[in-house]
Design an enzyme around this catalytic site. Structure first.
Site, short mmCIF file in Angstrom:
data_model
loop_
_atom_site.label_atom_id
_atom_site.label_comp_id
_atom_site.label_asym_id
_atom_site.label_seq_id
_atom_site.Cartn_x
_atom_site.Cartn_y
_atom_site.Cartn_z
N GLY A 171 -1.66 3.12 -1.59
CA GLY A 171 -1.51 4.43 -2.23
C GLY A 171 -0.52 5.30 -1.48
CB THR A 204 -2.66 9.22 1.50
OG1 THR A 204 -2.82 10.00 0.31
CG2 THR A 204 -2.93 10.08 2.71
N GLY A 239 -6.59 5.86 1.92
CA GLY A 239 -6.82 7.08 1.16
C GLY A 239 -8.03 6.94 0.25
CB ALA A 240 -10.59 8.44 -0.97
CG ASP A 241 -8.59 7.36 -6.36
OD1 ASP A 241 -7.36 7.61 -6.26
OD2 ASP A 241 -9.03 6.21 -6.44
CD GLU A 296 -8.07 0.39 -1.90
OE1 GLU A 296 -9.01 0.95 -2.49
OE2 GLU A 296 -6.88 0.76 -2.01
C1 ABF Z 1 -6.10 4.00 -2.36
O1 ABF Z 1 -5.12 4.84 -2.83
C2 ABF Z 1 -7.05 3.93 -3.42
O2 ABF Z 1 -8.32 3.53 -3.20
C3 ABF Z 1 -6.98 5.22 -4.09
O3 ABF Z 1 -7.09 4.87 -5.41
C4 ABF Z 1 -5.62 5.69 -3.81
C5 ABF Z 1 -5.40 7.08 -3.37
O4 ABF Z 1 -4.07 7.31 -3.65
P1 ABF Z 1 -3.19 8.44 -3.08
O5 ABF Z 1 -3.23 8.34 -1.60
O6 ABF Z 1 -1.86 8.09 -3.66
O7 ABF Z 1 -3.74 9.71 -3.63
O8 ABF Z 1 -6.58 4.44 -1.18
#
Ligand code: ABF
Length: 222
Positions: free
Chosen positions: A33, A35, A86-88, A107
Site C-alpha cells: 500500500g 504508506t 498500513g491499514a484501512d 499480510e
Molecule cells: C495495506 O495497504 C492493506 O492492508 C491496506 O489495505 C492498505 C492501506 O493502504 P494505504 O497505506 O495506501 O492507505 O496495508
C-alpha cells in the site's frame, strides 16, 4: 501536513524504530500500500544492515528488489522480527481492517509469524467502530455465490470486486454496510464459511504498536 506527508512521517518513524532494534538476525516483514511504500523507501537507506525481508505482495517484492533489498520466501525465514504495514481502518484496540489493496492473506500470514506487528497510518484511519471501510474477504472462486449468501445472513452486503484476482489466484468480496461491534467474533464467523481463505479483520491478532500521524504530530498506541 497533507495525507501523503503524514504517511511519510509514520513510515519514517517505523523505519527509525526498526533500525534501533536491528541485530544480525533481523528479518523484516514488509506490507503493501501507499504508506508501506514510503516505509520501503526508508528501508532502502539501511538495507545492508538487515538480513532480509519477506514481502506481503508481488508488488511489494518488486519494489524491494528494485531498491536492491534482499527478499526471501517466508518458508526460508527463521523468524520475522518485525512486520510493518498500513491499514484501512483501526480502532483504539488496534483491531484493524486490512486488504483494501487485496493482499490480506499474505499480510495475515506475515502478521501471524511476526514477533511484533507495527501498523502505520494517518489518523483518518482511526474510527470508533470498524466497518465504514468495506471489509475484504478472499474467496476461492467457485465458492463466490455461497460465501455471498452466508455474508448476507451475517448482516452484510457482499460486493464482488470485479476484475480483481489476488496474488493467490482467488477473488475478493467486499462487505459493505456492516457496523463491526465485535471484530473478534466476526473474524471467526467469516473464517468458518467454507470457501473463505481469509478475511481482512485483524482482531484475533491485532497490531502490537500503532504509529498514527495527525495534524498535531505522531502518536504511538500499543
Ligand atoms: C495495506 O495497504 C492493506 O492492508 C491496506 O489495505 C492498505 C492501506 O493502504 P494505504 O497505506 O495506501 O492507505 O496495508
Amino acid at each position: 501536513m497533507d495525507q501523503n506527508e503524514l504517511k511519510k512521517a509514520v513510515a519514517k518513524a517505523a523505519a527509525d524504530y526498526v533500525k534501533s532494534r536491528l541485530d544480525e538476525r533481523t528479518v523484516v516483514g514488509v506490507g503493501t500500500g501507499s504508506t508501506a511504500n514510503f516505509f520501503i523507501e526508508y528501508l532502502g537507506e539501511f538495507k545492508h544492515d538487515i538480513q532480509a525481508t519477506v514481502a506481503s505482495s508481488e508488488e511489494t517484492a518488486r519494489r524491494l528488489k528494485a531498491l536492491g533489498i534482499a527478499v526471501i520466501d517466508l518458508n526460508s525465514a527463521p523468524e520475522i522480527s518485525v512486520y510493518v504495514d498500513g491499514a484501512d481502518e483501526t480502532n483504539e484496540h488496534l483491531h484493524l481492517i486490512k486488504g483494501g489493496g487485496g493482499a490480506l492473506t499474505r499480510e495475515k500470514i506475515i502478521a501471524a509469524v511476526a514477533k511484533e506487528f507495527v501498523c502505520i497510518a494517518d489518523d483518518s484511519k482511526l474510527v470508533d467502530v470498524l466497518g465504514h471501510f468495506p471489509l475484504p474477504v478472499e474467496v476461492i472462486p467457485m465458492a463466490r455465490s455461497h460465501v455471498g449468501r452466508e455474508i448476507v445472513k451475517l448482516g452484510g452486503d457482499p460486493v464482488y470486486r470485479e476484475g480483481f484476482v489476488t496474488d493467490n489466484g482467488n477473488i475478493i468480496i467486499d462487505i459493505h454496510n456492516m457496523s463491526i461491534v465485535d471484530p473478534r467474533k466476526l473474524e471467526q464467523q467469516l473464517n468458518q464459511i467454507t470457501g473463505v481463505v481469509t478475511n481482512g479483520l485483524f482482531a484475533m491478532r491485532p497490531a502490537d504498536k500503532l504509529i498514527l500521524g495527525g495534524k498535531d504530530g505522531l502518536k504511538t498506541m500499543s
